[in-house]
Write an enzyme that holds these catalytic residues in place. Structure first.
Site, PDB file in Angstrom:
ATOM      1  CG  ASP A 218      24.083  24.673  35.230  1.00  9.60           C
ATOM      2  OD1 ASP A 218      23.761  24.452  34.056  1.00  9.60           O
ATOM      3  OD2 ASP A 218      24.308  25.819  35.663  1.00  9.60           O
ATOM      4  CG  HIS A 241      19.614  23.865  34.500  1.00 17.64           C
ATOM      5  ND1 HIS A 241      20.333  25.046  34.502  1.00 17.64           N
ATOM      6  CD2 HIS A 241      18.923  23.863  35.676  1.00 17.64           C
ATOM      7  CE1 HIS A 241      20.095  25.704  35.623  1.00 17.64           C
ATOM      8  NE2 HIS A 241      19.250  25.004  36.353  1.00 17.64           N
TER       9      HIS A 241
END
Ligand SMILES: *[C@@H]1O[C@H](CO)[C@@H](O)[C@H](O)[C@H]1NC(C)=O
Length: 392
Positions: A218, A241
């Site tokens: 993430d 991310h």
């Protein structure tokens, strides 16, 4: 006789010196409190006892976790402490319980509450998130999981040289703190592990993150409401991310983010590079005074992106505009390759357009094709070399 007196005096001096030295830094080794380096014996109580001893010490104190594997369950290190300088020296590895259900309830594995002058050096913490991720991938009824290491309401904190691997959820959370230095940490979890953000900062001021290497499933670093004076330098991200201010503006009554510098970063194969993300609904939040400089993008999906229309599942915010006001955001010396054609995307709020965006020396490529920029409700200026050409 004279010789004897001199000798005795010397002895007294040496004893005094030893006394002085030991009171300056008491060391509490967790194995002296019963901890076993076998990775199987629950050493939670030993660690907590060592912490209590250090916390209650009138002088500087050290909690020592020696070489080996120490199994530790949910633990809260509570302050305020008597000692104003506590070092937690981890030489070995602290491992989470193998059954994720043990931590999931708590939501946090190791949490510090209201402490001051605490430094964590070391070592490795292993959240053993694999079986929880497998549960989530199976779509079963799984708990959210636990953050591995959290600091709440604390002051003058240092985290140095720590490796955090395979957290169930976020690896490190800094929340409601003042004066935090995170240096040389390594965070590692698989690119497909859910919600394993690297470092999350919110409600905190004067936080510095330098020399971090972060590979997760993430966000590399996520920045929440109420963050001010944040400095990020020399960080590598990927997989993951990317670095994200937000999501912000989920709540109406929300603090802003102000004075953030993100400098000398490298993104490799990440979903985003430098992102600002807000919910598409009313809010009093804001983002003001951000500098992104010297970033290298290697095959990044969205190297530069502002997305003010975040609304997962389209529930709670259809047809609404973000109330978060974004201003004074500078992008300077951002180079490298985009994995999608729109390398620069400013999708701002119709009711609160972005203003004061500055672009300087941008060079983003998209294979053999021309990279593009896209602007919605975004205002600002471009100078120097800007490719793809600015749409501001
Ligand atoms: C912005 O934050 C940096 C630390 O990241 C600090 O040195 C500087 O003084 C802050 N600027 C203002 C105007 O508060």
């Amino acid at each position: 006789m004279a010789q004897l007196i001199i000798n005795s005096l010397l002895l007294v001096l040496i004893l005094l010196f030893i006394q002085l030295f030991s009171s300056v830094n008491a060391v509490y080794d967790i194995t002296d409190f019963g901890a076993k380096p076998d990775g199987e014996t629950d050493s939670s109580k030993s660690l907590l006892s060592a912490w209590d001893a250090a916390c209650g010490s009138p002088e500087a104190a050290t909690v020592h976790v020696p070489d080996g594997f120490f199994l530790v369950g949910q633990i809260t290190f509570s302050g305020p402490c008597k000692s104003s300088k506590i070092t937690i020296q981890i030489d070995g590895t602290i491992v989470a319980p193998s059954n994720y259900a043990n931590l999931a309830k708590a939501g946090e594995w190791m949490a510090f509450e209201k402490v001051e002058g605490v430094s964590v050096y070391g070592g490795t913490i292993d959240g053993r998130g694999k079986s929880l991720w497998a549960c989530k991938a199976g779509g079963g009824n799984c708990p959210d999981g636990a953050t591995s290491l959290a600091f709440h309401g604390s002051k003058d904190i240092m985290i140095s040289g720590l490796s955090s691997i395979n957290s169930e959820m976020f690896h490190i959370v800094i929340d409601g703190c003042q004066g935090v230095t995170v240096q040389g940490v390594k965070i590692t979890a698989p690119g497909n592990s859910p919600n394993t953000d690297g470092i999350h900062v919110e409600g905190s001021t004067d936080v510095t993150i330098t020399g971090a290497g972060i590979k997760t499933g993430d966000d590399c670093i996520s920045i929440g409401p109420g963050t001010t004076n944040l400095w990020i330098e020399q960080v590598t991200c990927g997989p993951g991310h990317g670095i994200s201010i937000g999501s912000l503006g989920k709540d109406y009554d929300e603090e802003g983010v102000e004075n953030v510098t993100v400098k000398t970063t490298v993104f490799t194969g990440t979903q985003n590079g430098l992102r600002i993300k807000t919910w598409g609904k009313p809010s009093e939040g804001f983002v003001k005074g951000v500098v992104f400089e010297h970033a290298t993008m290697q095959n990044v999906q969205n190297p530069i992106i502002i997305d003010q229309n975040y609304c997962p599942g389209q529930s709670g915010c259809p047809d609404q505009n973000s109330g978060v006001k974004i201003s004074q955001v500078t992008y300077s010396d951002i180079q490298g390759s985009s994995a999608s054609q729109v390398a620069m995307n400013f999708d701002c709020s119709a009711s609160n357009p972005c203003n004061g965006i500055e672009l300087q020396d941008i060079k983003l490529t998209y294979g053999d094709l021309q990279a593009k920029s896209s602007c919605n409700h975004a205002d600002g200026t471009a100078s120097g070399f800007v490719v793809p050409p600015s749409c501001l």
